[in-house]
Design a protein around this motif. Sequence first.
Motif, PDB file in Angstrom:
ATOM      1  N   ASP A  61     -58.444  15.939  35.658  1.00 49.43           N
ATOM      2  CA  ASP A  61     -57.790  16.700  37.017  1.00 49.43           C
ATOM      3  C   ASP A  61     -58.215  18.011  38.303  1.00 49.43           C
ATOM      4  O   ASP A  61     -59.089  17.825  39.103  1.00 49.43           O
ATOM      5  N   SER A  62     -58.534  19.421  36.918  1.00 49.94           N
ATOM      6  CA  SER A  62     -59.497  19.935  37.549  1.00 49.94           C
ATOM      7  C   SER A  62     -60.501  19.739  38.194  1.00 49.94           C
ATOM      8  O   SER A  62     -61.240  21.131  38.654  1.00 49.94           O
ATOM      9  N   VAL A  63     -61.050  18.732  37.551  1.00 53.50           N
ATOM     10  CA  VAL A  63     -63.014  18.692  38.617  1.00 53.50           C
ATOM     11  C   VAL A  63     -63.702  17.605  39.165  1.00 53.50           C
ATOM     12  O   VAL A  63     -63.917  17.777  39.270  1.00 53.50           O
ATOM     13  N   ASP A  89     -64.581  26.998  35.672  1.00 52.86           N
ATOM     14  CA  ASP A  89     -65.225  25.943  35.053  1.00 52.86           C
ATOM     15  C   ASP A  89     -66.019  27.057  33.476  1.00 52.86           C
ATOM     16  O   ASP A  89     -66.991  25.939  32.825  1.00 52.86           O
ATOM     17  N   THR A  90     -65.973  28.279  33.992  1.00 46.19           N
ATOM     18  CA  THR A  90     -67.185  28.849  32.638  1.00 46.19           C
ATOM     19  C   THR A  90     -66.445  28.207  31.375  1.00 46.19           C
ATOM     20  O   THR A  90     -65.397  28.172  30.813  1.00 46.19           O
ATOM     21  N   ALA A  91     -67.491  27.510  30.254  1.00 43.02           N
ATOM     22  CA  ALA A  91     -67.067  27.085  29.193  1.00 43.02           C
ATOM     23  C   ALA A  91     -68.194  26.808  28.242  1.00 43.02           C
ATOM     24  O   ALA A  91     -69.270  26.989  29.081  1.00 43.02           O
ATOM     25  N   VAL A  92     -68.597  26.254  27.119  1.00 44.33           N
ATOM     26  CA  VAL A  92     -69.604  25.608  27.120  1.00 44.33           C
ATOM     27  C   VAL A  92     -69.354  24.308  26.105  1.00 44.33           C
ATOM     28  O   VAL A  92     -68.199  23.891  26.239  1.00 44.33           O
ATOM     29  N   TYR A  93     -70.269  23.133  27.268  1.00 42.57           N
ATOM     30  CA  TYR A  93     -70.493  22.068  27.703  1.00 42.57           C
ATOM     31  C   TYR A  93     -70.792  21.517  26.316  1.00 42.57           C
ATOM     32  O   TYR A  93     -72.156  21.638  25.840  1.00 42.57           O
ATOM     33  N   THR A 110     -73.931  23.272  25.416  1.00 42.30           N
ATOM     34  CA  THR A 110     -74.988  24.377  26.573  1.00 42.30           C
ATOM     35  C   THR A 110     -73.729  25.152  27.266  1.00 42.30           C
ATOM     36  O   THR A 110     -72.675  24.882  27.759  1.00 42.30           O
ATOM     37  N   GLN A 111     -74.172  26.375  27.636  1.00 41.49           N
ATOM     38  CA  GLN A 111     -73.146  27.592  28.381  1.00 41.49           C
ATOM     39  C   GLN A 111     -73.511  27.731  29.421  1.00 41.49           C
ATOM     40  O   GLN A 111     -73.856  27.209  29.716  1.00 41.49           O
ATOM     41  N   VAL A 112     -72.256  27.625  30.205  1.00 43.92           N
ATOM     42  CA  VAL A 112     -71.868  27.622  31.885  1.00 43.92           C
ATOM     43  C   VAL A 112     -70.826  28.508  32.057  1.00 43.92           C
ATOM     44  O   VAL A 112     -70.230  28.655  31.688  1.00 43.92           O
ATOM     45  N   THR A 113     -71.632  30.050  32.355  1.00 45.56           N
ATOM     46  CA  THR A 113     -70.580  30.247  32.807  1.00 45.56           C
ATOM     47  C   THR A 113     -70.970  31.132  34.900  1.00 45.56           C
ATOM     48  O   THR A 113     -71.857  31.472  35.027  1.00 45.56           O
ATOM     49  N   VAL A 114     -69.490  30.660  34.651  1.00 42.54           N
ATOM     50  CA  VAL A 114     -69.877  31.299  36.680  1.00 42.54           C
ATOM     51  C   VAL A 114     -68.680  33.015  36.726  1.00 42.54           C
ATOM     52  O   VAL A 114     -68.160  32.738  36.454  1.00 42.54           O
TER      53      VAL A 114
END
Length: 116
Positions: A61-63, A89-93, A110-114
Amino acid sequence: QVQLVESGGGLVQAGGSARLSCAASGNIFGINSMNWYRQVPGKQRELVASITSDGTRNYADSVKGRFTISTDNAKNTVYLQMISLKPEDTAVYYCNIINKFLRRYWGQGTQVTVSS
């Protein structure tokens, strides 16, 4: 040996977009579903998006409305297009494939940093 290689993470400003890719190699013996999870420190890994072999897509739901999962079956590659990114949304995907025998394979993350 099955290997999943992810790419596309990095630092993105809030409101921006990013595209993650995950290329699978090796003998998977049929794909049941391809999925993207994410994890932040101290929390459980969360299913973000999934696509089954018949093309059915599901999203957390969050995305919903911001993330889109797609595949290139010829390349055994799954993508996650992310728009309107938020700091949360910052997390390791992680990408994940479940084969027809329900065996799970994972990418390295893979790291995503917002940034706000």
